[in-house]
Design a protein around this motif. Structure first.
Motif, PDB file in Angstrom:
ATOM      1  N   UNK A 343       0.844  -1.211   0.000  1.00 53.55           N
ATOM      2  CA  UNK A 343       0.000   0.000   0.000  1.00 53.55           C
ATOM      3  C   UNK A 343       0.871   1.249   0.000  1.00 53.55           C
ATOM      4  N   UNK A 344       1.972   1.189   0.780  1.00 54.96           N
ATOM      5  CA  UNK A 344       2.820   2.375   0.898  1.00 54.96           C
ATOM      6  C   UNK A 344       3.619   2.634  -0.383  1.00 54.96           C
ATOM      7  N   UNK A 345       4.093   1.551  -1.000  1.00 54.81           N
ATOM      8  CA  UNK A 345       4.962   1.745  -2.176  1.00 54.81           C
ATOM      9  C   UNK A 345       4.204   1.739  -3.500  1.00 54.81           C
ATOM     10  N   UNK A 346       3.009   1.151  -3.486  1.00 52.18           N
ATOM     11  CA  UNK A 346       2.262   1.033  -4.755  1.00 52.18           C
ATOM     12  C   UNK A 346       0.790   1.350  -4.561  1.00 52.18           C
ATOM     13  N   UNK A 347       0.456   2.623  -4.352  1.00 54.17           N
ATOM     14  CA  UNK A 347      -0.945   2.984  -4.108  1.00 54.17           C
ATOM     15  C   UNK A 347      -1.865   2.478  -5.215  1.00 54.17           C
ATOM     16  N   UNK A 348      -1.320   2.313  -6.428  1.00 52.05           N
ATOM     17  CA  UNK A 348      -2.158   1.868  -7.550  1.00 52.05           C
ATOM     18  C   UNK A 348      -2.674   0.438  -7.360  1.00 52.05           C
ATOM     19  N   UNK A 349      -2.044  -0.308  -6.441  1.00 51.44           N
ATOM     20  CA  UNK A 349      -2.487  -1.706  -6.246  1.00 51.44           C
ATOM     21  C   UNK A 349      -3.515  -1.824  -5.110  1.00 51.44           C
ATOM     22  N   UNK A 350      -3.823  -0.682  -4.470  1.00 52.47           N
ATOM     23  CA  UNK A 350      -4.726  -0.727  -3.304  1.00 52.47           C
ATOM     24  C   UNK A 350      -6.063  -1.365  -3.661  1.00 52.47           C
ATOM     25  N   UNK A 351      -6.543  -1.069  -4.882  1.00 55.82           N
ATOM     26  CA  UNK A 351      -7.861  -1.574  -5.272  1.00 55.82           C
ATOM     27  C   UNK A 351      -7.850  -3.105  -5.291  1.00 55.82           C
ATOM     28  N   UNK A 352      -6.766  -3.682  -5.879  1.00 52.38           N
ATOM     29  CA  UNK A 352      -6.665  -5.148  -5.927  1.00 52.38           C
ATOM     30  C   UNK A 352      -6.610  -5.731  -4.519  1.00 52.38           C
ATOM     31  N   UNK A 353      -5.839  -5.049  -3.651  1.00 49.85           N
ATOM     32  CA  UNK A 353      -5.639  -5.607  -2.308  1.00 49.85           C
ATOM     33  C   UNK A 353      -6.911  -5.538  -1.467  1.00 49.85           C
ATOM     34  N   UNK A 354      -7.726  -4.497  -1.708  1.00 49.32           N
ATOM     35  CA  UNK A 354      -8.879  -4.274  -0.829  1.00 49.32           C
ATOM     36  C   UNK A 354      -9.773  -5.498  -0.729  1.00 49.32           C
ATOM     37  N   UNK A 355     -10.119  -6.088  -1.894  1.00 48.77           N
ATOM     38  CA  UNK A 355     -11.086  -7.193  -1.813  1.00 48.77           C
ATOM     39  C   UNK A 355     -10.497  -8.393  -1.078  1.00 48.77           C
ATOM     40  N   UNK A 356      -9.165  -8.571  -1.203  1.00 49.61           N
ATOM     41  CA  UNK A 356      -8.556  -9.725  -0.512  1.00 49.61           C
ATOM     42  C   UNK A 356      -8.418  -9.446   0.986  1.00 49.61           C
ATOM     43  N   UNK A 357      -8.106  -8.193   1.331  1.00 47.79           N
ATOM     44  CA  UNK A 357      -7.994  -7.859   2.755  1.00 47.79           C
ATOM     45  C   UNK A 357      -9.368  -7.942   3.425  1.00 47.79           C
ATOM     46  N   UNK A 358     -10.395  -7.681   2.655  1.00 45.43           N
ATOM     47  CA  UNK A 358     -11.752  -7.751   3.225  1.00 45.43           C
ATOM     48  C   UNK A 358     -12.008  -9.162   3.753  1.00 45.43           C
ATOM     49  N   UNK A 359     -11.684 -10.132   2.905  1.00 43.46           N
ATOM     50  CA  UNK A 359     -11.919 -11.527   3.311  1.00 43.46           C
ATOM     51  C   UNK A 359     -11.041 -11.873   4.509  1.00 43.46           C
ATOM     52  N   UNK A 360      -9.784 -11.395   4.468  1.00 49.87           N
ATOM     53  CA  UNK A 360      -8.863 -11.718   5.566  1.00 49.87           C
ATOM     54  C   UNK A 360      -9.256 -11.038   6.874  1.00 49.87           C
ATOM     55  N   UNK A 361      -9.962  -9.904   6.771  1.00 54.13           N
ATOM     56  CA  UNK A 361     -10.359  -9.240   8.018  1.00 54.13           C
ATOM     57  C   UNK A 361     -11.415 -10.067   8.750  1.00 54.13           C
ATOM     58  N   UNK A 362     -11.947 -11.094   8.056  1.00 56.03           N
ATOM     59  CA  UNK A 362     -12.895 -12.015   8.709  1.00 56.03           C
ATOM     60  C   UNK A 362     -12.266 -13.395   8.885  1.00 56.03           C
ATOM     61  N   UNK A 363     -10.938 -13.462   8.763  1.00 53.62           N
ATOM     62  CA  UNK A 363     -10.244 -14.754   8.849  1.00 53.62           C
ATOM     63  C   UNK A 363     -10.528 -15.423  10.197  1.00 53.62           C
ATOM     64  N   UNK A 364     -10.700 -16.753  10.188  1.00 57.13           N
ATOM     65  CA  UNK A 364     -10.934 -17.418  11.488  1.00 57.13           C
ATOM     66  C   UNK A 364      -9.731 -17.283  12.434  1.00 57.13           C
ATOM     67  N   UNK A 365      -8.555 -17.016  11.871  1.00 64.47           N
ATOM     68  CA  UNK A 365      -7.327 -16.959  12.684  1.00 64.47           C
ATOM     69  C   UNK A 365      -7.145 -15.549  13.269  1.00 64.47           C
ATOM     70  N   UNK A 366      -7.064 -15.482  14.588  1.00 72.21           N
ATOM     71  CA  UNK A 366      -6.943 -14.182  15.263  1.00 72.21           C
ATOM     72  C   UNK A 366      -5.738 -13.375  14.775  1.00 72.21           C
ATOM     73  N   UNK A 367      -4.592 -14.051  14.646  1.00 72.84           N
ATOM     74  CA  UNK A 367      -3.356 -13.333  14.280  1.00 72.84           C
ATOM     75  C   UNK A 367      -3.498 -12.646  12.923  1.00 72.84           C
ATOM     76  N   UNK A 368      -4.247 -13.273  12.021  1.00 72.41           N
ATOM     77  CA  UNK A 368      -4.393 -12.701  10.673  1.00 72.41           C
ATOM     78  C   UNK A 368      -5.295 -11.467  10.726  1.00 72.41           C
ATOM     79  N   UNK A 369      -6.393 -11.576  11.461  1.00 69.85           N
ATOM     80  CA  UNK A 369      -7.276 -10.403  11.583  1.00 69.85           C
ATOM     81  C   UNK A 369      -6.489  -9.254  12.218  1.00 69.85           C
ATOM     82  N   UNK A 370      -5.671  -9.606  13.188  1.00 71.01           N
ATOM     83  CA  UNK A 370      -4.846  -8.595  13.878  1.00 71.01           C
ATOM     84  C   UNK A 370      -3.904  -7.915  12.894  1.00 71.01           C
ATOM     85  N   UNK A 371      -3.261  -8.715  12.044  1.00 69.00           N
ATOM     86  CA  UNK A 371      -2.265  -8.142  11.134  1.00 69.00           C
ATOM     87  C   UNK A 371      -2.897  -7.359   9.983  1.00 69.00           C
ATOM     88  N   UNK A 372      -4.130  -7.709   9.638  1.00 66.09           N
ATOM     89  CA  UNK A 372      -4.836  -6.904   8.616  1.00 66.09           C
ATOM     90  C   UNK A 372      -4.937  -5.463   9.141  1.00 66.09           C
TER      91      UNK A 372
END
Length: 1174
Positions: A343-372
């Motif tokens: 996100x910091x080095x390639x703002x143009x990729x934010x759109x691609x990352x958003x949909x994947x981070x959305x799913x990860x923000x609901x990850x069953x694993x606590x550590x992953x939700x934390x790191x999102x």
């Protein structure tokens, strides 16, 4: 021809030395040998390729110098000079070297390579000669002769190794350049590059080597850049062998392939043209660790600052994004960590990352939700424009995560973003606006049950929303504009926060008082414990704290100062340090100090870090600035009127929690100014502040008292109703000779009451009502006559002005007719008078209750002349229902409310008008929450199960949950109140709910399936919440209660067989729910339930429990229970439209007149109000 001739000459073996040089052999000393060799070096140095005669002349010497005698000479100076000669010989005789034997050539080049080691010591006297040697062989490309040799690979490998070994930071750019020239010619002009040779280059890129020898790394990098095109096929082959074919034996570097790919990519991406597709294949490997390695590698490649890999290689990027959903947790974790760099080095990729981070923000694993959260927050803190609103929204969602660690990270992240961009406005106004929702969101979390969340909100408020380290004026300005821009729920949360902290201060104060007494009870400990995290440890902590306070007078004194109302913010800081420091030493041996942690938590909650006398004064000044128009309201984006209102609301809240901080002349003078303002809300708030803070005003500020009294008396007589009410309470709270002041207000108002001008009746009735409540003895006689004659006969029993004809059931406040408003005030006056008298000796309570239920039974039209408009009738029904609720909160009147009156009051929650239902439910909830309304009123919420509007059902459910939890909590903290159990234990709501449903006018046919389904829904509405936890085996207790009810008769109509049949049927439905929803219902009940005597007759144990054969009924009713919130089909008495202008649908069932429960209709003309002798 020349060459052939010279070969012949050479065969005769005679060696010719340059002039002045005698024979060089083992017969002479080393020094002499060196001296002679230097002259030979000079000779060869001066020769060039065109010196044909000299070449011929010295051919034998050239052959002689390559003999083993020299190549294996023990002296390094001799070897160096010989090597320099040989290098020049290759230069002069090029392209045909004088040496023809492959073995000899190998020996010579190995010999020269060994000499190059001398380059290592740049300080040595001979360094220049070594440099000359390097320069010469690089320039002439002498080593290219070896291409033809069988052992060329060994020679080149040795040369490469040597050069990478010797290069160091003592070397200048020229050395570096010659080495690159020498090595690149071997790659570019040879036929192939062996794996061994490639390894000697690549090994310098492996992180361990790279860190050891930076110069070797730079050399390898320069070489690879120079030879990129030539060396690429060999690199591809190497990775192909290792990655695709799994042949790790081809090289010792196999285990470092991923490090190497990254390095090569950074040196020149062309080196990996054919390798990257292999990575795509590897990303889909079945081996978890292998995928993890590739993901780590690609994260660095995609995330690097100037990387264009994602745009150049879209398939690889898409394939990589797929790994966000990998089955292996470490792989997903790696992807999420990568996101922040990306996100910091390639703002143009934010759109691609958003949909994947959305799913990860609901990850069953606590550590992953934390790191999102960490990824998104890190990027936002660098630059807010890097994250879109969706990403911030994921952080917002996670503030409600089920795991504390994730919630904490999300809350802290939002707080830091808010401080940076909203408070310090580091990215301008637009950015501040974009994240203005954060302040509200963070405060909403104060509604959560967990004490950890609430403590964190308090900490965030003090550090990020209104930083306590700001200078007082700045801090108050910050608080002023924060308060003015918060939404309603956030304001409530903030008020609640101050209330909780204030309560805890009082608990600590009480604890300190307790410690001074010889005999102590411990219920206070519980109060303090409930306000700290980790309930398991708090008990010991509070005991320990009490012990420390008892033993250590210093700490005790500091704590007393800290909780005293006059403690200033600066003093508080000193106290906190003085208390925490000695506590550090109390548990010194442990690595962590839990006692100190708890002390810090406690101090953090009770220390006044924002509010003291100076702060209140600064806040008032800020309000005055807005009033005078010199504040920066517009800059802060707040309309001035809104800012002033909010400022006074804020002061009002603080006047409850910090009343002592208001005791200063300038504060009171400013408030006097606010009283005179036109804005009603501002004047109202100022009155309440005076009421809360003015108890010392009379003696301390007499000059203010006299001015204030005049204003209050005027407001009580002529001000708007709400201000009149507060004015009376102010006088009551602040002045010593209040009787005189009250009389001066009561007399003129009482005399001038007149029903001809309804609009001017409202304030006097309000004022008189509050006087009646505060001083019922003082005005006993006139009040009695006022109620009986004026309120009842003149006001309530007459409809003067016909209401507007409309089908609407409700209109906004400003459209309600003055007559209706006056009648409502009249009802309130009667109730306030009764609440003031607090006894029913004159039986006025009974008469009033009859009056109120008459209003309900006549739908709000007491005279039944049909003159009233529907909206007015709705208002009066609501007023009557709320009046009964008010009276029920006073024990002497609760006793005289008959069951019929209670049921009529309960039915208001099913009124046909949405707003009536809504307002009544809120009043009911409020009375229950204060534990003032008896438990049977909690049962009223069961009637909401059939409300057609989803919001009303949801609200009722929340009220039930809150009240049940509140009572359970109260019982835990007050273990001694067991004699009050029947009025507090939430399970005891069941008999009242059953009784209320039996008498519900909608329940007409005993065995009607549809009606029984409604009853089942209503019972489940309350039982679902009661049975959520089986606390103290409550399921068995509920079962026993229902069984016991079946052995009694209905207390209201014991001889009515139909009612009793209904009673047993409803009991069966309840039993059916308990049995179907519980596995522990059949256990022994923990205690024998006591049934309310007014509702049920004494149990008849002889009677058989099963009085009704309802098997068929229950079979039909036994459908799955709806979740609360199901749309009901039977609209019964209620309308579904909730807006103020709602038109009731004439074809909807409406409220049947058959609402009266077994009560003969009270005809109003015969309703004579009996007030003793009046």
């Amino acid at each position: 021809e020349n060459m052939a001739h010279s070969k012949n000459r050479a065969t005769d073996g005679k060696i010719t030395y340059p002039p002045g040089v005698k024979e060089i052999s083992d017969k002479i000393s080393k020094e002499e040998m060196v001296r002679r060799l230097k002259m030979v070096v000079k000779t060869f140095m001066d020769m060039d390729q065109d010196s044909e005669e000299e070449k011929e002349l010295y051919l034998n010497l050239a052959l002689h110098l390559a003999s083993d005698f020299f190549l294996k000479h023990p002296d390094k100076d001799v070897r160096l000079l010989v090597a320099c000669c040989l290098a020049d010989i290759f230069r002069i005789y090029a392209p045909e070297a004088p040496y023809t034997s492959p073995d000899k050539l190998k020996d010579i080049f190995m010999f020269i390579t060994r000499q190059l080691k001398g380059l290592e010591d740049t300080k040595s006297a001979q360094f220049n000669r070594y440099f000359y040697l390097l320069e010469n062989i690089a320039w002439v490309k002498s080593y290219n002769i070896c291409f033809e040799l069988e052992d060329s690979n060994e020679i080149f490998t040795q040369l490469y190794r040597t050069l990478f070994q010797v290069i160091n930071n003592g070397h200048n750019q020229k050395v570096h350049m010659h080495m690159v020239d020498l090595m690149s010619s071997i790659v570019c002009e040879g036929d192939s590059v062996s794996q061994e040779l490639l390894d000697t280059v690549l090994v310098n890129l492996v992180p361990a080597h790279k860190n050891l020898n930076k110069q070797a790394y730079d050399l390898a990098k320069a070489l690879l850049k120079r030879t990129a095109q030539a060396i690429e096929p060999y690199i591809t082959n190497f990775f192909n062998q290792v990655l695709m074919l799994g042949k790790t034996s081809v090289s010792d570097l196999s285990e470092h392939v991923f490090d190497l790919i990254l390095e090569l990519y950074n040196i020149d991406s062309h080196l990996l043209l054919s390798v990257l597709p292999q990575l795509e294949f590897k990303l889909k490997s079945n081996d978890n660790d292998e995928r993890l390695q590739v993901v780590k590698l690609l994260a660095k490649m995609f995330g690097a600052k100037d990387s264009e890999l994602a745009s150049q290689n879209k398939p690889l990027w898409q394939c990589y994004l797929g790994r966000f959903n990998d089955i292996h947790v470490p792989v997903r974790l790696e992807c999420v960590k990568f996101a922040s760099h990306c996100l910091m080095n390639h703002p143009d990729l934010a759109k691609d990352l958003t949909e994947y981070l959305k799913v990860r923000s609901h990850d069953p694993e606590e550590a992953i939700r934390h790191d999102v959260i960490v990824s998104i927050v890190t990027a936002s803190k660098k630059d807010l424009s890097l994250v879109n609103d969706h990403l911030l929204n994921f952080v917002r969602e996670r503030t409600l995560d089920k795991r504390w660690r994730v919630r904490k990270e999300a809350m802290m992240g939002l707080a830091q973003i808010y401080k940076k961009y909203a408070l310090q406005a580091e990215a301008g106004k637009e950015a501040a606006k974009q994240i203005s929702w954060i302040k509200d969101k963070l405060l909403h979390i104060y509604y959560q049950n967990s004490i950890d969340d609430r403590l964190l909100v308090e900490r965030i408020f003090a550090q990020y929303l209104v930083p306590h380290n700001l200078e007082t004026t700045e801090r108050m300005k910050c608080l002023y504009y924060l308060y003015a821009t918060l939404d309603g729920n956030a304001v409530k949360a903030l008020n609640e926060m101050w209330k909780c902290q204030n309560m805890l201060r009082h608990h600590v104060k009480d604890l300190l008082d307790l410690i001074k007494q010889p005999k102590r009870e411990t219920s206070l400990h519980l109060c303090v414990e409930g306000n700290l995290p980790d309930p398991g440890k708090t008990q010991d902590f509070v005991k320990k704290l009490a012990q420390v306070l008892e033993e250590d007078e210093k700490i005790r004194k500091q704590l007393e100062t800290l909780v005293s109302p006059s403690c200033s913010c600066k003093q508080a800081e000193v106290c906190v340090v003085s208390i925490a420091l000695p506590c550090r030493k109390i548990v010194p041996k442990q690595p962590s100090n839990p006692f100190l942690e708890m002390v810090k938590f406690l101090l953090e909650r009770i220390a006044p870090v924002h509010i003291d006398t100076e702060s209140i004064s600064a806040l008032i000044k800020q309000v005055n600035k807005s009033i005078e128009g010199t504040a920066d309201d517009e800059d802060e984006g707040v309309p001035t009127e809104q800012a002033i209102r909010a400022g006074l609301e804020l002061l009002k809240v603080l006047s409850f929690t910090h009343p002592v901080s208001f005791h200063s002349a300038e504060t009171f003078e400013s408030l006097l100014g606010c009283l005179k303002m036109d804005d009603e809300k501002v004047a109202e708030a100022a009155l309440q502040i005076f009421k809360n803070t003015g108890n010392k005003l009379e003696e301390s500020f007499p000059h203010i008292k006299s001015v204030l009294l005049t204003v209050l008396q005027h407001k009580a007589k002529k001000g708007p109703p709400r201000q009149a009410k507060y004015a009376i309470h102010c006088i009551h709270a602040m002045f010593s000779n209040r009787d005189t002041h009250f009389a001066q207000i009561f007399e003129p108002l009482h005399k001038s009451l007149d029903t001809d001008n309804m609009e001017q009746l409202i304030t006097p009735l309000t004022t008189l009502g509050h006087l009646a409540m505060l001083a019922p003895e003082q005005f006993a006689a006139p009040l009695k006559s006022l109620v009986a004659n004026f309120i009842v006969k003149d006001l309530l029993m007459n409809d003067r002005i016909p209401g507007k004809k409309t089908t609407k059931l409700w209109v906004p406040d400003d459209e309600v007719s003055p007559e209706t408003l006056a009648k409502i005030q009249g009802l309130k006056l009667m109730v306030r008078w009764l609440l003031g008298v607090k006894n029913n000796q004159s039986k006025s309570g009974n008469s009033t209750l009859r009056m109120l239920t008459a209003i309900l039974s006549s739908d709000g039209d007491l005279t039944e002349q049909g003159k009233m408009g529907k909206p007015d009738m709705s208002r009066l029904r609501l007023a009557a229902g709320c009046a009964i609720l008010r009276l029920a909160q006073e024990p002497c009147y609760h006793e005289i409310i008959t069951l019929e009156q209670y049921q009529l009051c309960a039915l208001v929650i099913n009124d046909e008008c949405y707003q009536v239902r809504q307002a009544f439910a809120q009043k009911l909830h409020k009375g229950l929450c204060r534990l003032r309304l008896p438990l049977e009123y909690l049962a009223v919420f069961t009637l909401c199960a059939k409300d057609p509007v989803k919001e009303r059902r949801a609200h009722a459910r929340q009220c039930l949950v809150k009240n049940i939890n509140l009572r359970r909590e109260y019982l835990k903290q007050h273990a001694a109140v067991s004699e009050k159990l029947i009025s507090l234990l939430p399970e005891y709501v069941v008999p009242y709910a059953i009784h209320l449903l039996v008498h519900d006018p909608d329940y007409v046919k005993v065995q009607d399936i549809e009606q029984l389904k409604d009853i089942k829904e209503a019972l489940w509405f309350v039982l679902e919440i009661l049975m959520a936890k089986n606390e103290n085996n409550s399921h068995a207790f509920i079962r026993k209660m229902v069984e016991n009810i079946k052995q009694t008769k209905d207390g209201q109509c014991p001889d009515d067989p139909k009612i009793n049949e209904k009673l047993y049927t409803v009991c069966d439905v309840a039993m059916n729910i308990v049995i179907s929803k519980s596995t522990t219902y059949s256990l022994e009940s923990p205690k024998d339930p006591v049934l309310p005597a007014r509702y049920f007759t004494q149990p008849d144990k002889v009677l058989n429990c099963c009085r009704t054969s309802t098997a068929n009924v229950l079979g039909a009713v036994d459908k799955p229970l709806s979740a609360t919130g199901k749309m009901q089909t039977n609209l019964s008495r209620m309308e579904t439209i909730s807006n103020a202008s709602s038109n009731s649908n004439p074809s909807s069932p409406g409220r049947s007149k058959g609402r009266l429960v077994s009560q003969t209709h009270i005809h109003v003309s015969s309703l004579i109000y009996k007030f003793g002798s009046v």
